[in-house]
Design an enzyme around this catalytic site. Structure first.
Site, short mmCIF file in Angstrom:
data_model
loop_
_atom_site.label_atom_id
_atom_site.label_comp_id
_atom_site.label_asym_id
_atom_site.label_seq_id
_atom_site.Cartn_x
_atom_site.Cartn_y
_atom_site.Cartn_z
N ASP A 8 0.87 -1.11 -0.11
CA ASP A 8 -0.06 -0.07 0.05
C ASP A 8 1.00 1.22 0.12
OD1 ASP A 8 0.84 0.36 2.59
OD2 ASP A 8 -1.21 0.46 3.51
N CYS A 65 3.16 -2.99 3.93
CA CYS A 65 2.16 -1.85 4.45
C CYS A 65 3.05 -1.12 5.42
CB CYS A 65 0.99 -2.23 5.07
SG CYS A 65 0.87 -2.94 6.54
N THR A 67 3.14 -0.91 8.78
CA THR A 67 3.55 -1.55 9.74
C THR A 67 4.04 -3.07 9.52
OG1 THR A 67 1.33 -2.35 10.58
CG2 THR A 67 2.32 -0.32 11.73
N HIS A 98 10.46 -23.80 9.82
CA HIS A 98 9.26 -24.26 10.61
C HIS A 98 7.97 -23.77 10.05
CE1 HIS A 98 11.99 -24.59 14.74
NE2 HIS A 98 12.47 -24.88 13.62
N HIS A 133 7.26 -30.24 11.62
CA HIS A 133 6.79 -28.90 10.98
C HIS A 133 5.72 -28.95 9.95
CE1 HIS A 133 9.57 -27.26 13.64
NE2 HIS A 133 10.82 -27.92 12.97
C1 RB5 Z 1 -1.93 3.21 6.11
O1 RB5 Z 1 -1.98 4.42 6.60
C2 RB5 Z 1 -1.76 1.88 7.27
O2 RB5 Z 1 -2.76 1.98 8.20
C3 RB5 Z 1 -1.21 0.77 6.70
O3 RB5 Z 1 0.13 0.90 5.95
C4 RB5 Z 1 -0.74 -0.60 7.81
O4 RB5 Z 1 0.06 0.19 8.35
C5 RB5 Z 1 -1.89 -1.17 8.21
O5 RB5 Z 1 -1.79 -1.95 9.15
#
Ligand code: RB5
Length: 147
Positions: A8, A65, A67, A98, A133
């Site tokens: 994203d 993304c 996080t 694993h 596993h």
């Molecule tokens: C987008 O702002 C953010 O929420 C997305 O990239 C991600 O971190 C979601 O888990």
């Protein structure tokens, strides 16, 4: 080896760098977007990469993304996808050994590019150990709650 990659807006810049990095290492890359820093929804890119892996259009996937958490949650809704958020070199290896993880996930806003590249190298060069596993990962898809 063919790698499908998607992100994203929170992972866009890292994705662009990883596409170049993988191509320079002679991987075939399926770039599923996003194509700019404009705000988009991470489940859409998880879907594209997971479908590439599940339908054999790629051998494995990479998702990014902000996080790495939202796109991991989305990817792991697909039966047969084992997406792992790689937060160290050790977990990059163990996710393959694993868990036979078939999608590597990173946080574009929480991880540095160099550590992401190192973890991706480990992920791509480590084999599944099988044995006990295999029994465990088979139980994930047998749970009856995944359909
Ligand atoms: C987008 O702002 C953010 O929420 C997305 O990239 C991600 O971190 C979601 O888990």
């Amino acid at each position: 080896m063919k790698v499908a990659i998607g992100a994203d807006h929170g992972g866009f810049e890292v994705k662009q760098k990883l596409v170049d990095y993988l191509k320079a290492k002679d991987f075939e890359v399926v770039d599923e977007g996003t194509v700019s820093s404009e705000s988009v929804d991470y489940p859409d890119f998880a879907a594209k990469v997971c479908e590439d892996v599940l339908h054999g259009r790629a051998d494995c996937g990479v998702l990014i993304c902000g996080t790495g958490i939202g796109i991991s949650i989305a990817a792991n809704r697909y039966k047969g996808i084992r997406a792992a958020l790689l937060y160290s070199l050790e977990t990059a290896a163990l996710a393959r050994q694993h868990n036979n993880a078939n999608v590597a996930v990173f946080g574009g806003r929480t991880m540095g590019l160099e550590e992401i590249k190192e973890r991706l190298d480990v992920f791509l060069n480590t084999d599944f150990e099988g044995g006990r596993h295999l029994r465990r990962i088979e139980k994930i898809d047998m749970c009856g709650r995944c359909d």
